[in-house]
Design a protein around this motif. Structure first.
Motif, PDB file in Angstrom:
ATOM      1  N   TYR A  61     -35.480  -9.558  25.706  1.00 53.41           N
ATOM      2  CA  TYR A  61     -35.796  -8.278  26.347  1.00 53.41           C
ATOM      3  C   TYR A  61     -36.380  -8.492  27.741  1.00 53.41           C
ATOM      4  CZ  TYR A  61     -37.531  -3.737  27.504  1.00 53.41           C
ATOM      5  OH  TYR A  61     -37.747  -2.554  28.178  1.00 53.41           O
ATOM      6  N   ASN A  71     -34.633  -7.071  31.132  1.00 51.39           N
ATOM      7  CA  ASN A  71     -35.233  -5.863  31.687  1.00 51.39           C
ATOM      8  C   ASN A  71     -36.328  -6.102  32.706  1.00 51.39           C
ATOM      9  OD1 ASN A  71     -33.995  -3.519  29.969  1.00 51.39           O
ATOM     10  ND2 ASN A  71     -34.419  -5.193  28.544  1.00 51.39           N
ATOM     11  N   THR A 118     -37.647  -3.162  19.983  1.00 46.61           N
ATOM     12  CA  THR A 118     -36.386  -3.269  20.719  1.00 46.61           C
ATOM     13  C   THR A 118     -35.252  -3.841  19.881  1.00 46.61           C
ATOM     14  OG1 THR A 118     -36.807  -5.512  21.587  1.00 46.61           O
ATOM     15  CG2 THR A 118     -37.656  -3.639  22.868  1.00 46.61           C
TER      16      THR A 118
END
Length: 393
Positions: free
Chosen positions: A216, A220, A209
């Motif tokens: 992250y 997310n 990523t």
């Protein structure tokens, strides 16, 4: 749980109390009695949220601070330990869906320096998530006084104090686990639960990523689920209303010592999460509804195999999820977790309608018998009763 290992009610206790006394299909009297019995059995403090559809029970019993008698409330933030693993697993599966990670691709393709050679070729991403990699637990190597584990009587708590403010490098922790003797063959059954697997998943997320695993997962998973009181902490302190966390280490710390202030880099994406019981229920409800990962990814998460837990018990484990089943009462999915002094368990029925999240502020309360095995304690039965009433009562 492992041996390590609405408005917030703390700000608006009057709202919690109103919710607490609402009469609905939940047996609130039985829940009230069950949570109080855990406190009476010796737990300093605990709190919980149980949901049945749109009906909610919030409960708390005992104290957040044994010195002052400050009570626990059901909205407190809490270190929830290995419940973090479900968040990390979900993040990895999102990247599988995006085509950036192959679930059955060897981890050596992504992280050849961390898992080199034949092991890197043999251990897949799936094996990391479901603890069948054969990689050993790094904790006894990072914490010298725990080196004799699993011989509990030969361990000691000294290292817990030594590392209260230690900022561990995850690469060094991973190297400890990879260098240690393997605990099984890659893909073998049963698997062996190991935090090394989830530190590697954190580095994998970083690799694919271009951001840290913590960033992250925050963007997310945590934010996607709308969790307002959940975070992967950067420092040793808990912001907002919270309980002290009391570690007994099998009676070797007497009285139990507070470890609520602690640098969580020792577990990172394996077990560092801060959350609330309400946020945990929201997260697992959304996960099981296919709103965090796709239904096909959820089906992968619910494919289980035998894994030996850190207590040495055989459990069924999927991809960051494990099931609990009551006779004829349906399957619940979720995770448990512990850190030094704190523990939590969050379970949601497969249809998403019945949920339980419980947080406790004492760990390893079982003293050891003459053979070095943990002795039964009244807290054990009282907690089991609370879980049963919460899920099936």
């Amino acid at each position: 749980m492992s041996p390590w290992s609405g408005d917030r009610c703390g700000a608006h206790p009057e709202q919690c109390e109103r919710t607490h006394v609402v009469r609905n299909s939940l047996d609130t009297a039985a829940l009230d009695a069950a949570i109080e019995n855990v406190h009476r059995a010796g737990m300093p403090g605990l709190f919980a949220e149980v949901r049945d559809g749109d009906r909610v029970w919030l409960g708390a019993a005992g104290v957040a601070d044994v010195a002052t008698g400050r009570p626990v409330t059901a909205g407190m933030r809490h270190r929830v330990g290995s419940i973090t693993k479900t968040f990390t697993a979900a993040a990895v599966l999102q990247q599988v869906e995006a085509g950036r990670i192959g679930l059955d691709t060897p981890v050596g393709r992504y992280l050849p320096k961390l898992v080199p050679g034949e092991r890197g070729d043999a251990i897949t991403v799936r094996m990391l998530i479901n603890h069948t990699s054969g990689l050993a637990e790094y904790l006894p190597y990072a914490y010298p006084s725990l080196k004799p584990f699993p011989a509990l009587a030969e361990t000691g708590p000294r290292s817990l104090d030594d590392h209260r403010f230690t900022r561990f490098d995850p690469t060094e922790l991973i190297e400890m686990g990879v260098a240690a003797p393997a605990v099984g063959a890659p893909g073998g059954a049963p698997g062996v639960y190991s935090n090394t697997n989830y530190l590697l998943l954190g580095r994998l997320l970083e690799q694919v990523t271009g951001t840290t695993a913590e960033q992250y997962i925050t963007r997310n998973v945590i934010e996607r689920a709308g969790l307002r009181d959940t975070e992967l902490p950067a420092g040793p302190y808990v912001d907002g209303p919270h309980s002290h966390l009391y570690e007994a280490w099998f009676g070797m710390i007497d009285p139990p010592r507070d470890y609520s202030v602690y640098d969580m880099s020792w577990v990172g994406p394996a077990a560092s999460l801060l959350s609330t019981v309400a946020d945990l229920n929201r997260f697992y409800g959304m996960l099981l509804a296919g709103e965090i990962v796709s239904p096909s990814s959820l089906a992968q998460m619910q494919r289980t195999g035998p894994v030996i837990s850190q207590e040495g018990k055989m459990i069924h484990y999927g991809l960051g999820l494990h099931p609990m089943e009551g006779s004829g009462e349906g399957t619940f999915w979720g995770h448990g977790g512990t850190v030094w002094g704190g523990g939590a368990l969050a379970m949601t029925r497969a249809d998403g309608k019945r949920q339980m999240a419980v947080a406790v502020n004492l760990q390893r309360w079982n003293r050891l018998d003459s053979s070095g095995k943990p002795q039964p304690h009244p807290i054990d039965d009282a907690l089991a009763t609370l879980y049963h009433v919460a899920m099936y009562g």
